[in-house]
Scaffold this motif. Structure first.
Motif, PDB file in Angstrom:
ATOM      1  N   ALA A 274       6.077  -8.734  10.081  1.00 44.90           N
ATOM      2  CA  ALA A 274       7.134  -9.405   9.317  1.00 44.90           C
ATOM      3  C   ALA A 274       7.313 -10.890   9.673  1.00 44.90           C
ATOM      4  N   PRO A 275       7.315 -11.261  10.979  1.00 41.29           N
ATOM      5  CA  PRO A 275       7.527 -12.687  11.268  1.00 41.29           C
ATOM      6  C   PRO A 275       6.471 -13.582  10.614  1.00 41.29           C
ATOM      7  N   THR A 276       5.259 -13.071  10.442  1.00 40.03           N
ATOM      8  CA  THR A 276       4.210 -13.856   9.777  1.00 40.03           C
ATOM      9  C   THR A 276       4.425 -13.854   8.271  1.00 40.03           C
ATOM     10  N   LYS A 277       4.632 -12.685   7.706  1.00 45.42           N
ATOM     11  CA  LYS A 277       4.711 -12.571   6.243  1.00 45.42           C
ATOM     12  C   LYS A 277       5.946 -13.269   5.683  1.00 45.42           C
ATOM     13  N   LEU A 278       7.000 -13.368   6.483  1.00 49.15           N
ATOM     14  CA  LEU A 278       8.233 -13.973   5.973  1.00 49.15           C
ATOM     15  C   LEU A 278       8.172 -15.498   5.940  1.00 49.15           C
TER      16      LEU A 278
ATOM     17  N   HIS B 267       5.987 -14.779  -2.678  1.00 50.26           N
ATOM     18  CA  HIS B 267       5.494 -13.855  -1.661  1.00 50.26           C
ATOM     19  C   HIS B 267       6.563 -13.508  -0.625  1.00 50.26           C
ATOM     20  N   VAL B 268       7.386 -14.471  -0.259  1.00 48.86           N
ATOM     21  CA  VAL B 268       8.417 -14.200   0.755  1.00 48.86           C
ATOM     22  C   VAL B 268       9.511 -13.298   0.175  1.00 48.86           C
TER      23      VAL B 268
ATOM     24  N   HIS C  45      12.785 -21.916   0.125  1.00 46.93           N
ATOM     25  CA  HIS C  45      12.203 -21.741  -1.216  1.00 46.93           C
ATOM     26  C   HIS C  45      12.501 -20.385  -1.838  1.00 46.93           C
ATOM     27  N   HIS C  46      12.860 -19.402  -0.985  1.00 41.24           N
ATOM     28  CA  HIS C  46      13.104 -18.060  -1.520  1.00 41.24           C
ATOM     29  C   HIS C  46      14.569 -17.815  -1.846  1.00 41.24           C
TER      30      HIS C  46
END
Ligand SMILES: [Fe+2]
Length: 482
Positions: free
Chosen positions: A112-116, A154-155, A465-466
């Motif tokens: 999660a820390p990477t994908k977020l 993506h986020v 941005h999200h």
């Protein structure tokens, strides 16, 4: 500009900077990316990681002219490996990555820390939106952001995935799980100082990995929406996707006057940054169901009062007394098994402990999240679970077939990013639309396209941005950029 962190986090004490330096810097970069001290720490972190990376092997061709062939060979190799995997599965092999649904959820949480912060490493290039050398890489960034469409950002997608599976308690993961996220956020802040490294990191990150294909397949099999992952199979494609754009971006930025050898050396080092910290495979390989169950029970120990009835005693102690002391939890679990309240490798319904935490009348109903229940369920079930797999030995449907139940639920939009729809003067605006109205009003007061783009840039940052305003800003920015 002071940014507001929009991701839920635990308080991170200062002492964590020593115990968990990557995690501390990750949250500092989310909280205050403009703070001079945080920025300096990020630059130092990058330099240290680049130093570490320089000792790692690099499979890039010595001459960038060979990158096209290199990409083709990589794609063919991954395609062949995936076909071999599918053949294995059709012949009855068990899942390669996820032994259970709990295992898959452990993976989703662990990365999660990477994908977020997906895409963050390219943010710093946006300042150069009027420099044609960076067009393809800026397009990649805008596509990571779904060009401002929430169903493609993506986020946003990953946040929804975590929430839907009850996996959003990722803030206390090990320090190693934050390394990739910090690298990405630090590159976002320091593109001016690390431009070749940004390009090299992007080249590595955007290559289609085998694990993306396999995890998509197995998540689907376990009833978890794989859209975030399958989306990357298409956007990273070698023909016109991010993988190809990554090479175009490198060649476009190739020095015409400066030292090209040194430039490529730095690109290669940025490329190697992808291999640091926890990876998809190390997170999957690091799953220990029993340890995870203990972690969950230890977390609950603080709740203390959730079991009201003290009539059940195990070795002379009530459940509350056991849970009050985290160091006693392994012994508690052992006692539960010995007293047959937990019957491992059987249907969990046979275990009284499972009955205690599920069912509306259960004393501990609602204490454990869906993710935690899954974990306890799959741990108790153990080998019994594997025996229940109905498709063992039977041919599996293709990934595309398997995606239907999920993709048919999703609104697919091929529309271009919406142009700003300015709210009519005098029309009533709800509190929910105030942000959009304000942003549009601010933009109308700016005289030029350039001024508007500059005004929008901070809203496209990895932390913002999200949000609703960030998504609107991205849609407008994309419209102005193209
Ligand atoms: Fe992405």
């Amino acid at each position: 500009m002071q940014l507001t962190r929009s991701m839920p986090v635990d308080t991170t004490p200062v002492t964590c900077e020593v115990a968990a330096p990557s995690r501390a810097l990750y949250f500092a970069l989310l909280d205050a990316p403009d703070d001079a001290a945080v920025r300096n720490r990020a630059a130092d972190y990058l330099n240290a990681k680049l130093d570490e990376a320089s000792a790692l092997p690099c499979d890039l061709p010595p001459d960038p002219a060979g990158l096209g062939d290199w990409l083709e060979a990589h794609t063919a190799k991954i395609g062949g490996q995936y076909q071999a995997y599918l053949d294995e599965r059709r012949a009855g092999a068990p899942r390669r990555y996820f032994t259970s649904k709990a295992h898959a959820l452990h993976f989703l949480r662990g990365v999660a820390p990477t994908k977020l912060v997906d895409g963050a490493w390219l943010y710093g290039l946006l300042q150069r939106w009027d420099d044609a050398r960076f067009t393809s890489l800026i397009q990649t960034y805008l596509e990571e952001l779904g060009e401002g469409q929430p169903e493609k950002n993506h986020v946003v997608l990953y946040r929804k995935l975590l929430a839907s599976q009850g996996c959003d308690d990722w803030q206390t993961l090990d320090d190693d799980n934050f390394v990739q996220g910090v690298i990405q956020l630090a590159l976002a802040e320091h593109a001016e100082q690390f431009m070749p490294e940004v390009i090299g990191f992007n080249l590595g990150y955007e290559q289609l990995p085998l694990h993306l294909l396999i995890s998509s397949y197995e998540l689907t099999e376990l009833g978890i929406d794989p859209y975030y992952f399958t989306l990357h199979v298409t956007v990273d494609n070698a023909d016109n996707g991010h993988a190809k754009k990554a090479i175009q971006g490198l060649l476009a930025a190739w020095p015409q006057v400066g030292d090209s050898e040194e430039f490529y050396r730095r690109v290669m080092n940025g490329y190697r940054l992808n291999d640091l910290g926890a990876s998809t495979l190390s997170v999957i390989g690091g799953f220990d169901p029993e340890q995870e169950v203990m972690r969950v029970l230890e977390k609950k120990a603080g709740v203390g009062q959730f079991v009201h009835s003290d009539y059940c005693r195990f070795d002379g102690r009530t459940v509350n007394q056991w849970l009050a002391e985290p160091e006693q939890i392994p012994q508690f679990i052992e006692t539960l098994q010995r007293r047959s309240w937990i019957k491992r490798h059987e249907d969990p319904q046979n275990s009284r402990f499972w009955q205690l935490i599920t069912g509306e009348q259960a004393p501990m109903f609602g204490v454990f999240s869906a993710h935690e229940q899954q974990l306890i369920h799959d741990w108790i079930a153990g080998d019994w679970l594997a025996e229940q797999t109905p498709t063992r030995g039977k041919p599996r449907p293709s990934l595309a077939q398997r995606q239907v139940p999920f993709s048919s639920r999703r609104r697919t939009s091929t529309e271009r990013p919406a142009k700003p729809a300015l709210v009519q003067q005098g029309q009533h605006v709800s509190d929910f639309d105030q942000e959009a109205l304000l942003l549009e009003q601010q933009l109308t007061q700016l005289p030029t396209r350039e001024a508007r783009m500059r005004h929008l840039l901070p809203l496209l940052a990895p932390t913002r941005h999200h949000s609703a305003a960030g998504l609107l800003a991205t849609r407008i920015f994309t419209g102005l950029f193209n």
